[in-house]
Scaffold this motif. Structure first.
Motif, PDB file in Angstrom:
ATOM      1  N   LEU A  79      18.211  44.862  -1.585  1.00 58.60           N
ATOM      2  CA  LEU A  79      18.476  45.791  -0.490  1.00 58.60           C
ATOM      3  C   LEU A  79      17.721  47.101  -0.692  1.00 58.60           C
ATOM      4  O   LEU A  79      17.732  47.678  -1.783  1.00 58.60           O
ATOM      5  CB  LEU A  79      19.983  46.058  -0.409  1.00 58.60           C
ATOM      6  N   GLN A  80      17.076  47.574   0.403  1.00 53.17           N
ATOM      7  CA  GLN A  80      16.268  48.790   0.349  1.00 53.17           C
ATOM      8  C   GLN A  80      16.724  49.778   1.422  1.00 53.17           C
ATOM      9  O   GLN A  80      17.277  49.393   2.456  1.00 53.17           O
ATOM     10  CB  GLN A  80      14.793  48.447   0.584  1.00 53.17           C
ATOM     11  N   ASP A 114      16.664  49.323   5.538  1.00 57.92           N
ATOM     12  CA  ASP A 114      16.789  47.919   5.954  1.00 57.92           C
ATOM     13  C   ASP A 114      17.811  47.786   7.081  1.00 57.92           C
ATOM     14  O   ASP A 114      18.885  48.402   7.043  1.00 57.92           O
ATOM     15  CB  ASP A 114      17.251  47.037   4.788  1.00 57.92           C
ATOM     16  N   ALA A 148      20.845  51.866   4.056  1.00 58.30           N
ATOM     17  CA  ALA A 148      20.441  50.831   5.002  1.00 58.30           C
ATOM     18  C   ALA A 148      21.380  50.864   6.216  1.00 58.30           C
ATOM     19  O   ALA A 148      22.302  51.686   6.284  1.00 58.30           O
ATOM     20  CB  ALA A 148      20.453  49.464   4.319  1.00 58.30           C
ATOM     21  N   ASP A 190      16.029  42.816   8.772  1.00 61.54           N
ATOM     22  CA  ASP A 190      15.351  42.689   7.476  1.00 61.54           C
ATOM     23  C   ASP A 190      16.141  41.835   6.506  1.00 61.54           C
ATOM     24  O   ASP A 190      15.570  41.101   5.699  1.00 61.54           O
ATOM     25  CB  ASP A 190      15.143  44.081   6.860  1.00 61.54           C
ATOM     26  N   VAL A 191      17.472  41.930   6.574  1.00 65.35           N
ATOM     27  CA  VAL A 191      18.359  41.250   5.628  1.00 65.35           C
ATOM     28  C   VAL A 191      19.476  40.569   6.406  1.00 65.35           C
ATOM     29  O   VAL A 191      20.117  41.193   7.262  1.00 65.35           O
ATOM     30  CB  VAL A 191      18.956  42.246   4.609  1.00 65.35           C
ATOM     31  N   THR A 195      13.738  36.122   6.845  1.00 58.46           N
ATOM     32  CA  THR A 195      14.243  37.401   6.350  1.00 58.46           C
ATOM     33  C   THR A 195      14.566  37.280   4.869  1.00 58.46           C
ATOM     34  O   THR A 195      14.460  36.213   4.262  1.00 58.46           O
ATOM     35  CB  THR A 195      15.526  37.816   7.101  1.00 58.46           C
TER      36      THR A 195
END
Length: 364
Positions: free
Chosen positions: A19-20, A23, A49, A88-89, A127
């Motif tokens: 995780l960034q 995101d 995020a 993204d996730v 993803t």
């Protein structure tokens, strides 16, 4: 909140999806998994995020109501696809208040719905994604365990040293990755061979599936020959299928049977052309998963099992010179390898009665 839930959330964020900050994150979860959803929101907030929680794929009452009211004709929902395209996730949490909620939805309707959602599945798999389990009471009941016992079982399998598990599994990757032929034998009911030549073997150590605990690859599509009895049951579309027997010739299922819900098995195999071919061969290696729980996310990882999936092959398991199997389904089924069984790789026995060649207790 149980500290193991926070540990579970942290493993998802740090190990499984990396995780960034910034995101866009979808958490797809049944309401009974609220504690894990809350813990994930705390982690997501710490990182910076952006979370969104849905319940699109969890077998809730609304899903059942929609499918039973439909006419069985579906188109890909573009708004849902657009949501995933901007994600993204993707974190899917298995948990339910009724494990058989969709058992009275017809197989034909479920199959048509799945096919219409194939583009969404493809997009989700592009993803950073993770599928995991929250130990809800209904899942404990399905596993025939107390709620506390099931909680201990789930978190023992999930909250572990995944670097150490990776090293164990890499022993099997080193055997299987350069191999040509694999043979699976169990009693007098299973004897099947397949080529894996040119297809990579992957080490599942809790990244996409949490828990991890398997190595897996894809058979060369037309190479599978022989018979398999999947002697462990599975739940599919809220119904139990038992004693699935498949006969392969030239890579294709040419005959099949099941002791229970054979009609559902037939519907799976009739989904499309790819549903009659194997898309995956997996070997379970997670020793903390030590009992059968009617949950494929765990059961396929048991250390004395092999699983095979009819249907879609994962792109990462297809070599550049090979062709992958394409299908709207991916249905895993398990063979118990604990007794009178062996795995051969290029003619050499690498597992006998559930014990690997590189483990203590292996007998030639």
């Amino acid at each position: 909140m149980d500290p193991r839930i926070r540990e579970h959330a942290q493993i998802i964020a740090d190990h499984s999806v990396d995780l960034q900050a910034g995101d866009n994150v979808i958490i797809d979860a049944h309401p009974v998994a609220e504690d894990l959803v809350v813990a994930l929101h705390e982690v997501i907030g710490d990182v910076g995020a952006n979370p969104l929680t849905t319940s699109q794929r969890t077998g809730t009452r609304n899903t059942r109501a929609y499918l039973r009211a439909s006419d069985g004709e579906f188109e890909t929902p573009e708004h849902e696809l657009a949501l995933i395209e901007n994600t993204d996730v993707y974190i899917a949490i298995r948990a339910t208040d009724n494990a058989t909620q969709t058992s009275d939805v017809s197989p034909e309707v479920s199959s048509a719905h799945r096919q219409a959602h194939s583009p969404i599945l493809e997009e989700r798999l592009s993803t950073r994604w993770c599928l995991t389990q929250f130990p809800a009471p209904a899942n404990a009941q399905l596993a025939e365990m107390s709620t506390e016992g099931y909680e201990n079982f789930v978190w023992d399998a999930v909250n572990k040293d995944w670097d150490e598990q990776y090293e164990l599994q890499e022993n099997m990757v080193e055997i299987l990755d350069p191999a040509d032929e694999v043979r699976i034998v169990s009693g007098d009911t299973t004897d099947v061979t397949m080529s894996v030549e040119g297809n990579p073997t992957l080490n599942d150590h809790g990244e996409h599936n949490l828990p991890g605990g398997e190595v897996f690859t894809a058979p060369v599509a037309d190479s599978v020959d022989g018979e398999v009895l999947f002697d462990m049951p599975l739940y599919h579309q809220g119904r139990e299928i038992t004693d699935v027997s498949l006969e392969f010739d030239g890579g294709e299922v040419v005959s099949h049977s099941a002791a229970k819900n054979e009609d559902l098995l037939t519907e799976v195999l009739n989904t499309d052309d790819g549903a009659r071919r194997l898309g995956e061969l997996g070997i379970g290696m997670n020793r903390d998963i030590d009992q059968f729980t009617y949950n494929m996310l765990f059961d396929e990882k048991m250390g004395d099992t092999v699983h095979m999936a009819v249907g879609r092959a994962y792109d990462d398991t297809i070599g550049e010179d090979n062709e992958g199997n394409d299908s709207a389904v991916h249905v895993d089924m398990i063979v118990d390898m604990s007794e009178d069984s062996r795995i051969e790789v290029d003619g050499e026995v690498v597992q006998r009665d559930g014990t690997f060649r590189f483990e203590d207790g292996f007998e030639e």
